[in-house]
Enzyme design. Sequence first.
Site, PDB file in Angstrom:
ATOM      1  N   ARG A 129      -9.918   3.629   2.590  1.00 41.57           N
ATOM      2  CA  ARG A 129      -9.191   3.153   2.193  1.00 41.57           C
ATOM      3  C   ARG A 129      -9.813   2.550   0.891  1.00 41.57           C
ATOM      4  NH1 ARG A 129      -7.178  -2.342   5.846  1.00 41.57           N
ATOM      5  NH2 ARG A 129      -6.489  -2.936   3.655  1.00 41.57           N
ATOM      6  N   TYR A 143       3.759  -2.553  -9.213  1.00 38.29           N
ATOM      7  CA  TYR A 143       3.591  -3.408 -10.300  1.00 38.29           C
ATOM      8  C   TYR A 143       2.470  -4.497 -10.055  1.00 38.29           C
ATOM      9  CZ  TYR A 143       5.159  -5.411  -5.848  1.00 38.29           C
ATOM     10  OH  TYR A 143       4.744  -6.251  -4.214  1.00 38.29           O
ATOM     11  N   PRO A 144       1.953  -5.212 -11.311  1.00 38.79           N
ATOM     12  CA  PRO A 144       0.945  -6.802 -11.017  1.00 38.79           C
ATOM     13  C   PRO A 144       1.151  -7.673 -10.866  1.00 38.79           C
ATOM     14  CG  PRO A 144       1.930  -6.065 -13.293  1.00 38.79           C
ATOM     15  CD  PRO A 144       2.851  -5.191 -12.484  1.00 38.79           C
ATOM     16  N   MET A 145       0.006  -8.167 -10.032  1.00 40.96           N
ATOM     17  CA  MET A 145       0.788  -9.278  -9.683  1.00 40.96           C
ATOM     18  C   MET A 145      -0.113 -10.721  -9.565  1.00 40.96           C
ATOM     19  SD  MET A 145       0.783  -9.494  -5.203  1.00 40.96           S
ATOM     20  CE  MET A 145       0.966 -11.268  -5.233  1.00 40.96           C
ATOM     21  N   ASP A 146       0.208 -11.659 -10.175  1.00 40.75           N
ATOM     22  CA  ASP A 146      -1.041 -12.552 -10.382  1.00 40.75           C
ATOM     23  C   ASP A 146      -1.036 -14.011  -8.941  1.00 40.75           C
ATOM     24  OD1 ASP A 146      -2.212 -11.897 -12.252  1.00 40.75           O
ATOM     25  OD2 ASP A 146      -0.713 -14.331 -13.286  1.00 40.75           O
ATOM     26  N   HIS A 170       0.380 -12.798   5.332  1.00 36.05           N
ATOM     27  CA  HIS A 170       0.950 -11.513   4.796  1.00 36.05           C
ATOM     28  C   HIS A 170       0.642  -9.720   5.659  1.00 36.05           C
ATOM     29  CE1 HIS A 170       1.198  -9.413   1.163  1.00 36.05           C
ATOM     30  NE2 HIS A 170      -0.393  -8.577   1.731  1.00 36.05           N
ATOM     31  N   GLN A 183      -0.018   0.946   0.841  1.00 35.78           N
ATOM     32  CA  GLN A 183      -0.020   0.009  -0.273  1.00 35.78           C
ATOM     33  C   GLN A 183      -1.812   0.669  -0.092  1.00 35.78           C
ATOM     34  OE1 GLN A 183      -0.653  -0.657   2.635  1.00 35.78           O
ATOM     35  NE2 GLN A 183      -2.189  -2.319   2.451  1.00 35.78           N
ATOM     36  N   SER A 221       3.017 -15.378  -1.138  1.00 34.67           N
ATOM     37  CA  SER A 221       4.193 -14.727  -1.772  1.00 34.67           C
ATOM     38  C   SER A 221       5.011 -15.686  -2.372  1.00 34.67           C
ATOM     39  CB  SER A 221       5.100 -13.775  -1.505  1.00 34.67           C
ATOM     40  OG  SER A 221       3.859 -12.437  -1.290  1.00 34.67           O
TER      41      SER A 221
HETATM   42  C1  VOV Z   1       2.397  -2.921   3.010  1.00 31.04           C
HETATM   43  C2  VOV Z   1       1.945  -3.268   3.786  1.00 31.04           C
HETATM   44  C3  VOV Z   1       0.688  -4.288   3.614  1.00 31.04           C
HETATM   45  C4  VOV Z   1      -0.528  -4.262   4.348  1.00 31.04           C
HETATM   46  C5  VOV Z   1      -0.731  -4.053   6.292  1.00 31.04           C
HETATM   47  C6  VOV Z   1      -0.469  -5.285   3.903  1.00 31.04           C
HETATM   48  C7  VOV Z   1      -1.962  -6.088   4.720  1.00 31.04           C
HETATM   49  C8  VOV Z   1      -3.213  -6.767   3.624  1.00 31.04           C
HETATM   50  C9  VOV Z   1      -4.285  -7.486   3.650  1.00 31.04           C
HETATM   51  C10 VOV Z   1      -4.769  -7.266   5.833  1.00 31.04           C
HETATM   52  C11 VOV Z   1      -5.215  -8.182   3.047  1.00 31.04           C
HETATM   53  C12 VOV Z   1      -5.963  -9.073   3.897  1.00 31.04           C
HETATM   54  C13 VOV Z   1      -7.281  -8.105   3.110  1.00 31.04           C
HETATM   55  C14 VOV Z   1      -7.478  -6.862   2.695  1.00 31.04           C
HETATM   56  O1  VOV Z   1      -7.376  -5.530   2.133  1.00 31.04           O
HETATM   57  O2  VOV Z   1      -8.212  -7.369   1.128  1.00 31.04           O
HETATM   58  C15 VOV Z   1      -4.131  -7.888   2.132  1.00 31.04           C
HETATM   59  C16 VOV Z   1      -4.601  -8.007   0.523  1.00 31.04           C
HETATM   60  C17 VOV Z   1      -3.889  -8.201  -0.468  1.00 31.04           C
HETATM   61  N1  VOV Z   1      -2.191  -7.786  -0.222  1.00 31.04           N
HETATM   62 FE1  VOV Z   1      -1.521  -6.736   0.856  1.00 31.04          FE
HETATM   63  N2  VOV Z   1      -0.436  -5.646   2.579  1.00 31.04           N
HETATM   64  C18 VOV Z   1       0.430  -4.741   2.582  1.00 31.04           C
HETATM   65  C19 VOV Z   1       1.623  -4.769   1.490  1.00 31.04           C
HETATM   66  C20 VOV Z   1       1.204  -5.867  -0.168  1.00 31.04           C
HETATM   67  C21 VOV Z   1       2.386  -6.054  -0.365  1.00 31.04           C
HETATM   68  C22 VOV Z   1       3.865  -4.830  -1.018  1.00 31.04           C
HETATM   69  C23 VOV Z   1       1.987  -6.374  -1.770  1.00 31.04           C
HETATM   70  C24 VOV Z   1       2.300  -7.108  -3.063  1.00 31.04           C
HETATM   71  C25 VOV Z   1       3.017  -9.278  -2.800  1.00 31.04           C
HETATM   72  C26 VOV Z   1       4.317  -9.449  -2.648  1.00 31.04           C
HETATM   73  O3  VOV Z   1       4.644  -9.413  -2.468  1.00 31.04           O
HETATM   74  O4  VOV Z   1       5.237  -8.245  -2.655  1.00 31.04           O
HETATM   75  C27 VOV Z   1       0.322  -6.812  -1.149  1.00 31.04           C
HETATM   76  C28 VOV Z   1      -0.331  -7.354  -2.081  1.00 31.04           C
HETATM   77  C29 VOV Z   1      -1.684  -7.788  -1.446  1.00 31.04           C
HETATM   78  C30 VOV Z   1      -3.312  -8.551  -2.032  1.00 31.04           C
HETATM   79  C31 VOV Z   1      -2.749  -8.993  -3.895  1.00 31.04           C
HETATM   80  C32 VOV Z   1      -4.040  -8.706  -1.563  1.00 31.04           C
HETATM   81  C33 VOV Z   1      -5.263  -9.431  -2.188  1.00 31.04           C
HETATM   82  C34 VOV Z   1      -5.148 -11.103  -2.019  1.00 31.04           C
HETATM   83  C35 VOV Z   1      -6.431 -11.958  -2.003  1.00 31.04           C
HETATM   84  O5  VOV Z   1      -6.642 -12.961  -3.102  1.00 31.04           O
HETATM   85  O6  VOV Z   1      -7.482 -11.318  -1.660  1.00 31.04           O
HETATM   86  N3  VOV Z   1       0.460  -6.479  -0.275  1.00 31.04           N
HETATM   87  N4  VOV Z   1      -3.127  -7.336   2.303  1.00 31.04           N
END
Ligand code: VOV
Length: 249
Positions: A129, A143-146, A170, A183, A221
Amino acid sequence: MAEPAKTLDGWYCYHDFRTINWAEWKQLSETERDSILNEFLELAKQWDDTQAKFEGSHGLYSILGQKADLMILWLRPTMDELIDLENEFNKTRLAAFTTPTYSYVSVVELSNYLPSDKDPEQDPEIQARLKPILPKWKYVCFYPMDKRRDGDDNWYMLSMEERSSMMRSHGMIGRTYAGKVRQIISGSVGFDDWEWGVTLFAHDVLQFKKLVYEMRFDEVSARYGDFGTFYVGQTMDESDIKPYFSIAE
Ligand code: VOV
């Protein structure tokens, strides 16, 4: 002070967006166009060699809409390699027929919000990963995000427990898209204008809309997500390059 999450950082990412100057491209003879594309494909062959050795990965994408025609995405163990790749591509004859429209610099990131007893250095899944070979799934979305810092809605003032609980929810939504959307989350604090880059891959383009929409209702989100510009397009193979650039005489 709230405790920062610990991050694991993998390969550096460079998303490079270009439009093509079709009017100038059309002025060339077919032989000139072919020679320019061959030069580009030679360079792309070097990127393939790097990927075959698991020393990086790259993807070429045809973007829909006026924000860009092409996206090149490179992943490498160091930012220095990305600087060289950008420089090398800019010196190709093909690059002279493109105009840069956007770019994004980040590094693949995993955080410790979800508990794990694995040793990240030894665990093959975590390593894969952090150093992902880009999937050849048909569609891409970027896309970028905050995370918001606005009055009472300040992510960075929440405790680790509160943030972990939201990230669990999430992750649970994300997991229901297993096999449909992949992702790559890359961190960009200190590197670019937003805090994360979100790169998604899908077989069915509609799954991007379904996932992003569903996540909008999830607290992390809904309350804490701020989003930049969205790009969507199709994954290209190197064999798609010549047809893509061909001009009917
Ligand atoms: C496609 C599926 C998917 C899956 C399974 C998934 C899972 C996970 C896990 C388990 C974790 C935490 C541990 C790690 O692995 O870091 C994250 C972390 C994160 N994610 Fe996520 N995310 C997905 C998808 C996914 C999307 C579509 C988005 C955009 C949000 C949206 O609203 O458009 C996103 C964002 C993020 C971000 C910005 C972070 C870091 C946040 C921080 O503060 O550090 N993410 N994400």
